[in-house]
Design a protein around this motif. Structure first.
Motif, PDB file in Angstrom:
ATOM      1  N   THR A   1       0.839  -1.192   0.000  1.00 11.64           N
ATOM      2  CA  THR A   1       0.000   0.000   0.000  1.00 11.64           C
ATOM      3  C   THR A   1       0.878   1.247   0.000  1.00 11.64           C
ATOM      4  O   THR A   1       2.012   1.222   0.469  1.00 11.64           O
ATOM      5  N   ALA A   2       0.311   2.317  -0.523  1.00 16.21           N
ATOM      6  CA  ALA A   2       1.031   3.586  -0.576  1.00 16.21           C
ATOM      7  C   ALA A   2       0.023   4.719  -0.631  1.00 16.21           C
ATOM      8  O   ALA A   2      -1.111   4.541  -1.091  1.00 16.21           O
ATOM      9  N   THR A   3       0.455   5.891  -0.169  1.00 18.37           N
ATOM     10  CA  THR A   3      -0.337   7.100  -0.356  1.00 18.37           C
ATOM     11  C   THR A   3       0.305   7.896  -1.489  1.00 18.37           C
ATOM     12  O   THR A   3       1.528   7.936  -1.612  1.00 18.37           O
ATOM     13  N   ALA A   4      -0.538   8.488  -2.309  1.00 23.91           N
ATOM     14  CA  ALA A   4      -0.074   9.273  -3.462  1.00 23.91           C
ATOM     15  C   ALA A   4      -0.240  10.755  -3.125  1.00 23.91           C
ATOM     16  O   ALA A   4      -1.267  11.164  -2.567  1.00 23.91           O
ATOM     17  N   TRP A   5       0.780  11.538  -3.470  1.00 16.82           N
ATOM     18  CA  TRP A   5       0.822  12.952  -3.120  1.00 16.82           C
ATOM     19  C   TRP A   5       1.141  13.813  -4.341  1.00 16.82           C
ATOM     20  O   TRP A   5       1.935  13.406  -5.186  1.00 16.82           O
ATOM     21  N   ALA A   6       0.550  15.008  -4.379  1.00 22.76           N
ATOM     22  CA  ALA A   6       0.895  16.007  -5.395  1.00 22.76           C
ATOM     23  C   ALA A   6       1.688  17.096  -4.685  1.00 22.76           C
ATOM     24  O   ALA A   6       1.198  17.734  -3.761  1.00 22.76           O
ATOM     25  N   CYS A   7       2.944  17.247  -5.096  1.00 25.62           N
ATOM     26  CA  CYS A   7       3.838  18.213  -4.458  1.00 25.62           C
ATOM     27  C   CYS A   7       4.180  19.326  -5.444  1.00 25.62           C
ATOM     28  O   CYS A   7       4.307  19.088  -6.638  1.00 25.62           O
ATOM     29  N   PRO A   8       4.349  20.547  -4.904  1.00 24.39           N
ATOM     30  CA  PRO A   8       4.767  21.634  -5.793  1.00 24.39           C
ATOM     31  C   PRO A   8       6.179  21.390  -6.292  1.00 24.39           C
ATOM     32  O   PRO A   8       6.966  20.709  -5.660  1.00 24.39           O
ATOM     33  N   ASN A   9       6.483  21.947  -7.428  1.00 21.06           N
ATOM     34  CA  ASN A   9       7.830  21.771  -8.007  1.00 21.06           C
ATOM     35  C   ASN A   9       8.794  22.322  -7.064  1.00 21.06           C
ATOM     36  O   ASN A   9       9.687  22.577  -6.746  1.00 21.06           O
TER      37      ASN A   9
END
Length: 75
Positions: free
Chosen positions: A67-75
């Motif tokens: 399992t994993a959590t997916a993240w959107a990070c700023p550049n």
């Protein structure tokens, strides 16, 4: 797509949690785990994530799900 620690996504937005059972076990378990991790990273990228944080697995334990959590990070 990068696999990182939870501390590295402190300034990011969580997108989703993704899980997958490795497709093979026994003598091929390492390949099954690698496949599942790669598939999770691909699915996370399709969902718009830039980073994933995998749930730690106890060394030597039978792995029945990754399992994993997916993240959107700023550049």
């Amino acid at each position: 797509m990068q696999a990182v620690s939870l501390a590295e996504v402190a300034q990011c937005r969580q997108i989703t949690t993704i899980g997958m059972a490795p497709p093979v076990y026994g003598p091929l378990s390492a390949q099954g785990i690698t496949y599942a991790r790669n598939r999770i990273m691909a699915d996370a990228a399709e969902a718009g994530a830039t980073h994933v944080v995998f749930t730690p697995v106890e060394p030597g334990a039978l792995v029945t799900e990754i399992t994993a959590t997916a993240w959107a990070c700023p550049n």
